[in-house]
Design an enzyme around this catalytic site. Sequence first.
Site, PDB file in Angstrom:
ATOM      1  N   ALA A  26       0.806  -1.229   0.000  1.00  0.00           N
ATOM      2  CA  ALA A  26       0.000   0.000   0.000  1.00  0.00           C
ATOM      3  C   ALA A  26       0.843   1.285   0.000  1.00  0.00           C
ATOM      4  O   ALA A  26       0.429   2.292  -0.557  1.00  0.00           O
ATOM      5  CB  ALA A  26      -0.941  -0.017   1.190  1.00  0.00           C
ATOM      6  N   GLN A 103       0.621  -6.504  -3.572  1.00  0.00           N
ATOM      7  CA  GLN A 103      -0.523  -6.791  -2.701  1.00  0.00           C
ATOM      8  C   GLN A 103      -1.649  -5.807  -2.988  1.00  0.00           C
ATOM      9  O   GLN A 103      -2.741  -5.944  -2.458  1.00  0.00           O
ATOM     10  CB  GLN A 103      -0.115  -6.648  -1.236  1.00  0.00           C
ATOM     11  CG  GLN A 103       0.954  -7.615  -0.794  1.00  0.00           C
ATOM     12  CD  GLN A 103       1.529  -7.197   0.546  1.00  0.00           C
ATOM     13  OE1 GLN A 103       1.044  -7.577   1.591  1.00  0.00           O
ATOM     14  NE2 GLN A 103       2.572  -6.392   0.513  1.00  0.00           N
ATOM     15  N   HIS A 121      -3.758  -9.992  -4.416  1.00  0.00           N
ATOM     16  CA  HIS A 121      -5.062  -9.816  -3.773  1.00  0.00           C
ATOM     17  C   HIS A 121      -6.163  -9.408  -4.729  1.00  0.00           C
ATOM     18  O   HIS A 121      -7.205  -8.929  -4.303  1.00  0.00           O
ATOM     19  CB  HIS A 121      -4.941  -8.802  -2.625  1.00  0.00           C
ATOM     20  CG  HIS A 121      -4.044  -9.289  -1.534  1.00  0.00           C
ATOM     21  ND1 HIS A 121      -3.409  -8.451  -0.638  1.00  0.00           N
ATOM     22  CD2 HIS A 121      -3.669 -10.545  -1.194  1.00  0.00           C
ATOM     23  CE1 HIS A 121      -2.683  -9.173   0.196  1.00  0.00           C
ATOM     24  NE2 HIS A 121      -2.816 -10.445  -0.124  1.00  0.00           N
ATOM     25  N   CYS A 150     -26.034  -8.896 -10.359  1.00  0.00           N
ATOM     26  CA  CYS A 150     -25.686  -9.505 -11.644  1.00  0.00           C
ATOM     27  C   CYS A 150     -26.795  -9.273 -12.664  1.00  0.00           C
ATOM     28  O   CYS A 150     -27.980  -9.456 -12.365  1.00  0.00           O
ATOM     29  CB  CYS A 150     -25.444 -10.993 -11.422  1.00  0.00           C
ATOM     30  SG  CYS A 150     -25.103 -11.922 -12.914  1.00  0.00           S
ATOM     31  N   ASN A 216      11.104   1.925   2.487  1.00  0.00           N
ATOM     32  CA  ASN A 216       9.942   2.224   3.336  1.00  0.00           C
ATOM     33  C   ASN A 216      10.262   3.472   4.159  1.00  0.00           C
ATOM     34  O   ASN A 216      11.420   3.730   4.471  1.00  0.00           O
ATOM     35  CB  ASN A 216       9.649   1.036   4.268  1.00  0.00           C
ATOM     36  CG  ASN A 216       8.227   1.038   4.800  1.00  0.00           C
ATOM     37  OD1 ASN A 216       7.764   2.033   5.354  1.00  0.00           O
ATOM     38  ND2 ASN A 216       7.526  -0.055   4.620  1.00  0.00           N
TER      39      ASN A 216
END
Length: 250
Positions: A26, A103, A121, A150, A216
């Site tokens: 993220a 991710q 993911h 749907c 990071n």
Amino acid sequence: MKYEKILHEAAELIKMSQYAVAFTGAGISAASGIPTFRGKGGIWKTIDPNYFNIHFFEKKPFITWKIIKQAFYDKITEAKPNMAHYILSVMEQKGFIKSVITQNIDHLHQDAGSDNVIELHGTYKRLVCTKCGMEYDYRFADLNYLPPTCFVCRGVLKPDFIFFNEDLPKKTIENATAEINKADLLLVIGTRAEVFPANTFINLARDNEVKIIEINIDKTALTHYHTSLFIKNEAENTMEKLCRILTCKD
Ligand code: NAD
Ligand code: ZN
């Protein structure tokens, strides 16, 4: 060690590698305006993660969808890739990295031009019918009326990303495992690497004695035990500088 010196060391590791893979979370999309889950400004500070449990969704899709819309769809659909995404795409084209394992569900790596992307993911872009399995582009659904249903069978549509208590598709695990097994260098960018089983790919890399460069703004659980070289800075600035050193200036 000084920032510039670390960047040169990282560039050297990348140049020497035969098969470098990026592993992102993220944090790489924070500069694109998408909040992270944990840490400063993280989504979980204001939203109860239980709403993202598949069993809760199955019982109360309207409530989860209302939150998903506010927390994700209203933001992600407007988001643009930032320099870190673009640089990874350039690095792939130049052969410095072979693939991106992410991710993230925001599709920004592909929007920036990366070709070889494994989305651990899933993606917000696709909606899937919980009853008949029909797949739709998210723009098919009118999210003013929730939950979206749907066209074929009226079943509830679910975003095609992984909820808590859902398994990763077997094929995705196989593809990511194959990439890690080929890698001799892993660039871990903007992730706390606390989400299971995504973090097991980093463990596998360590077991394979793959060198790990971590980018990071804060130390993580990886930093002491897994990381060979830690670059404590924002992904967007770091990737740009790194790429300049690697001389891919375009
Ligand atoms: P996380 O929220 O747990 O951690 C984010 C990490 O990014 C932290 O370590 C933080 O220090 C770092 N970070 C923040 N800003 C940064 C920057 N500018 N440069 C570099 N690092 C920065 O995120 P995670 O580890 O990826 O795991 C959370 C889960 O959340 C993942 O499964 C992912 O699917 C999901 N998620 C995805 C998105 C998205 O698609 N953009 C957004 C939020 C959460
Ligand atoms: Zn259906």
